[in-house]
Scaffold this active site. Structure first.
Site, PDB file in Angstrom:
ATOM      1  N   ASN A  58      -7.414  -3.135  14.309  1.00 53.35           N
ATOM      2  CA  ASN A  58      -8.809  -3.411  13.950  1.00 53.35           C
ATOM      3  C   ASN A  58      -8.929  -4.567  12.959  1.00 53.35           C
ATOM      4  O   ASN A  58      -9.973  -4.781  12.359  1.00 53.35           O
ATOM      5  CB  ASN A  58      -9.477  -2.151  13.379  1.00 53.35           C
ATOM      6  CG  ASN A  58      -8.794  -1.666  12.100  1.00 53.35           C
ATOM      7  OD1 ASN A  58      -7.893  -2.325  11.577  1.00 53.35           O
ATOM      8  ND2 ASN A  58      -9.223  -0.531  11.581  1.00 53.35           N
TER       9      ASN A  58
ATOM     10  N   GLU B  78      -9.573  -1.879   5.357  1.00 53.41           N
ATOM     11  CA  GLU B  78     -10.194  -1.612   6.652  1.00 53.41           C
ATOM     12  C   GLU B  78     -11.432  -2.484   6.847  1.00 53.41           C
ATOM     13  O   GLU B  78     -11.953  -3.066   5.887  1.00 53.41           O
ATOM     14  CB  GLU B  78     -10.596  -0.129   6.705  1.00 53.41           C
ATOM     15  CG  GLU B  78      -9.415   0.843   6.657  1.00 53.41           C
ATOM     16  CD  GLU B  78      -8.634   0.911   7.975  1.00 53.41           C
ATOM     17  OE1 GLU B  78      -8.534  -0.092   8.681  1.00 53.41           O
ATOM     18  OE2 GLU B  78      -8.129   2.008   8.290  1.00 53.41           O
TER      19      GLU B  78
ATOM     20  N   ASP C  61       0.818  -1.216   0.000  1.00 53.69           N
ATOM     21  CA  ASP C  61       0.000   0.000   0.000  1.00 53.69           C
ATOM     22  C   ASP C  61       0.850   1.263   0.000  1.00 53.69           C
ATOM     23  O   ASP C  61       2.061   1.210   0.175  1.00 53.69           O
ATOM     24  CB  ASP C  61      -0.956  -0.009   1.210  1.00 53.69           C
ATOM     25  CG  ASP C  61      -0.278  -0.418   2.517  1.00 53.69           C
ATOM     26  OD1 ASP C  61       0.960  -0.390   2.579  1.00 53.69           O
ATOM     27  OD2 ASP C  61      -0.986  -0.766   3.464  1.00 53.69           O
TER      28      ASP C  61
ATOM     29  N   HIS D 136      -7.169  -4.953  10.121  1.00 54.49           N
ATOM     30  CA  HIS D 136      -6.924  -4.676   8.702  1.00 54.49           C
ATOM     31  C   HIS D 136      -5.632  -5.316   8.217  1.00 54.49           C
ATOM     32  O   HIS D 136      -4.705  -5.541   8.995  1.00 54.49           O
ATOM     33  CB  HIS D 136      -6.976  -3.173   8.389  1.00 54.49           C
ATOM     34  CG  HIS D 136      -5.791  -2.364   8.814  1.00 54.49           C
ATOM     35  ND1 HIS D 136      -5.904  -1.128   9.400  1.00 54.49           N
ATOM     36  CD2 HIS D 136      -4.455  -2.584   8.744  1.00 54.49           C
ATOM     37  CE1 HIS D 136      -4.706  -0.634   9.657  1.00 54.49           C
ATOM     38  NE2 HIS D 136      -3.803  -1.497   9.266  1.00 54.49           N
TER      39      HIS D 136
HETATM   40  C1  GLP Z   1      -0.515   0.156   8.633  1.00 51.98           C
HETATM   41  C2  GLP Z   1      -0.172  -0.566   7.333  1.00 51.98           C
HETATM   42  C3  GLP Z   1      -0.331  -2.058   7.469  1.00 51.98           C
HETATM   43  C4  GLP Z   1       0.345  -2.533   8.736  1.00 51.98           C
HETATM   44  C5  GLP Z   1      -0.370  -1.939   9.914  1.00 51.98           C
HETATM   45  C6  GLP Z   1       0.217  -2.373  11.246  1.00 51.98           C
HETATM   46  O1  GLP Z   1      -1.779   0.674   8.677  1.00 51.98           O
HETATM   47  N1  GLP Z   1      -0.916  -0.128   6.220  1.00 51.98           N
HETATM   48  O2  GLP Z   1       0.212  -2.706   6.326  1.00 51.98           O
HETATM   49  O3  GLP Z   1       0.310  -3.930   8.806  1.00 51.98           O
HETATM   50  O4  GLP Z   1      -0.325  -0.539   9.830  1.00 51.98           O
HETATM   51  O5  GLP Z   1       1.354  -1.611  11.526  1.00 51.98           O
HETATM   52  P1  GLP Z   1       2.352  -1.868  12.680  1.00 51.98           P
HETATM   53  O6  GLP Z   1       3.199  -3.012  12.234  1.00 51.98           O
HETATM   54  O7  GLP Z   1       3.139  -0.588  12.782  1.00 51.98           O
HETATM   55  O8  GLP Z   1       1.583  -2.159  13.894  1.00 51.98           O
END
Ligand code: GLP
Length: 259
Positions: free
Chosen positions: A136, A143, A67, A138
């Site tokens: 959440n 989402e 993304d 995702h």
């Molecule tokens: C973001 C990214 C995701 C990632 C998530 C969790 O929103 N778009 O790809 O997995 O956060 O992030 P973290 O690893 O910092 O908890």
């Protein structure tokens, strides 16, 4: 779904890096799907070390990011292109033209999303997809209530994701509400998926993903339907799993078999 519980987040990163190494050693021209965020950072650090020590090579590999924020250019420290260059690509032997991140600055975002899908297909499809998980549930920026059949497209972030990611932005800095993300079906087409998570803050999401129903309210739960998904988590992220000791027992039996 294979759930692998490790004591620490360091062990989660070590095992994930090892899986990427095996993938590259078995197929040097692998197509890898890359995640951003805190979760995979240490894994990337280990991969950099291994690449510098010439234990692995990315010279024939191709990487696709999950993304990108809409409206941040690649020189913005919070853009996911910047993150990937900084944490991985600038330190390994990959050809930069074989690294792809959705174009969050494209004039026509829908067209950019369509082209991203086409590039993945042209490259032969993703062999190994690394995923993190949002609190959440995702994956990527899919989402809750995202279509489980979605393809790469624009998504509006939920308030909770926006707030979770605000820690990376300065208070006065523009923080996008929109992102281009691979869709859930795009992710599900990867031949193998490794989802990683550490810390208690992820325990509810992990519980819903592994042991809850398959539902769009927890997008990661669709991974129950993927034939080759490994969930690698530390004790804290596993702390709410009802069958935690079963997963640990299964893994210990497998390790005995293969040692
Ligand atoms: C973001 C990214 C995701 C990632 C998530 C969790 O929103 N778009 O790809 O997995 O956060 O992030 P973290 O690893 O910092 O908890």
């Amino acid at each position: 779904m294979e759930v692998i519980v490790r004591k620490t987040s360091e062990e989660v990163s070590q095992l994930t890096a090892q899986m990427v190494c095996v993938q590259l050693q078995q197929k040097p021209q692998s197509v890898l799907g890359m995640a951003t965020g805190e979760s995979p950072k240490r894994t990337y650090e280990i991969l950099v070390e291994k690449c510098k020590a010439k234990q692995i090579s990315f010279s024939k590999a191709t990487c696709f990011s999950l993304d990108e924020y809409v409206g941040l250019d690649s020189s913005h420290p919070q853009s996911y292109r910047y993150y990937m260059n900084k944490n991985l690509y600038s330190h390994i032997d990959i050809e930069m033209q074989n690294t792809f991140v959705p174009d969050g600055l494209a004039k026509n975002l829908q067209q950019a999303a369509k082209e991203y899908e086409e590039k993945i297909v042209q490259s032969g499809g993703i062999d190994l997809q690394i995923l993190g998980i949002g609190r959440n549930g995702h994956i990527g920026f899919n989402e809750p209530t995202s279509s489980l059949a979605s393809r790469t497209r624009i998504k509006t972030l939920t308030e909770s994701t926006f707030k979770d990611n605000a820690r990376f932005f300065a208070p006065s800095e523009f923080q996008p509400h929109l992102a281009l993300t691979m869709g859930i079906e795009t992710i599900m087409e990867a031949k193998m998926i490794v989802l990683i998570a550490s810390g208690e803050a992820k325990a509810d999401a992990i519980k819903a993903m592994v042991e809850g129903p398959i539902t769009a309210i927890c997008p990661a739960s669709i991974l129950q339907y993927h034939p080759k998904t490994k969930v690698i988590i530390d004790e804290a992220a596993a702390s709410k799993l009802q069958l935690k000791s079963y997963y640990q027992w299964v893994r210990s039996q497998q390790e005995k078999l293969f040692s």
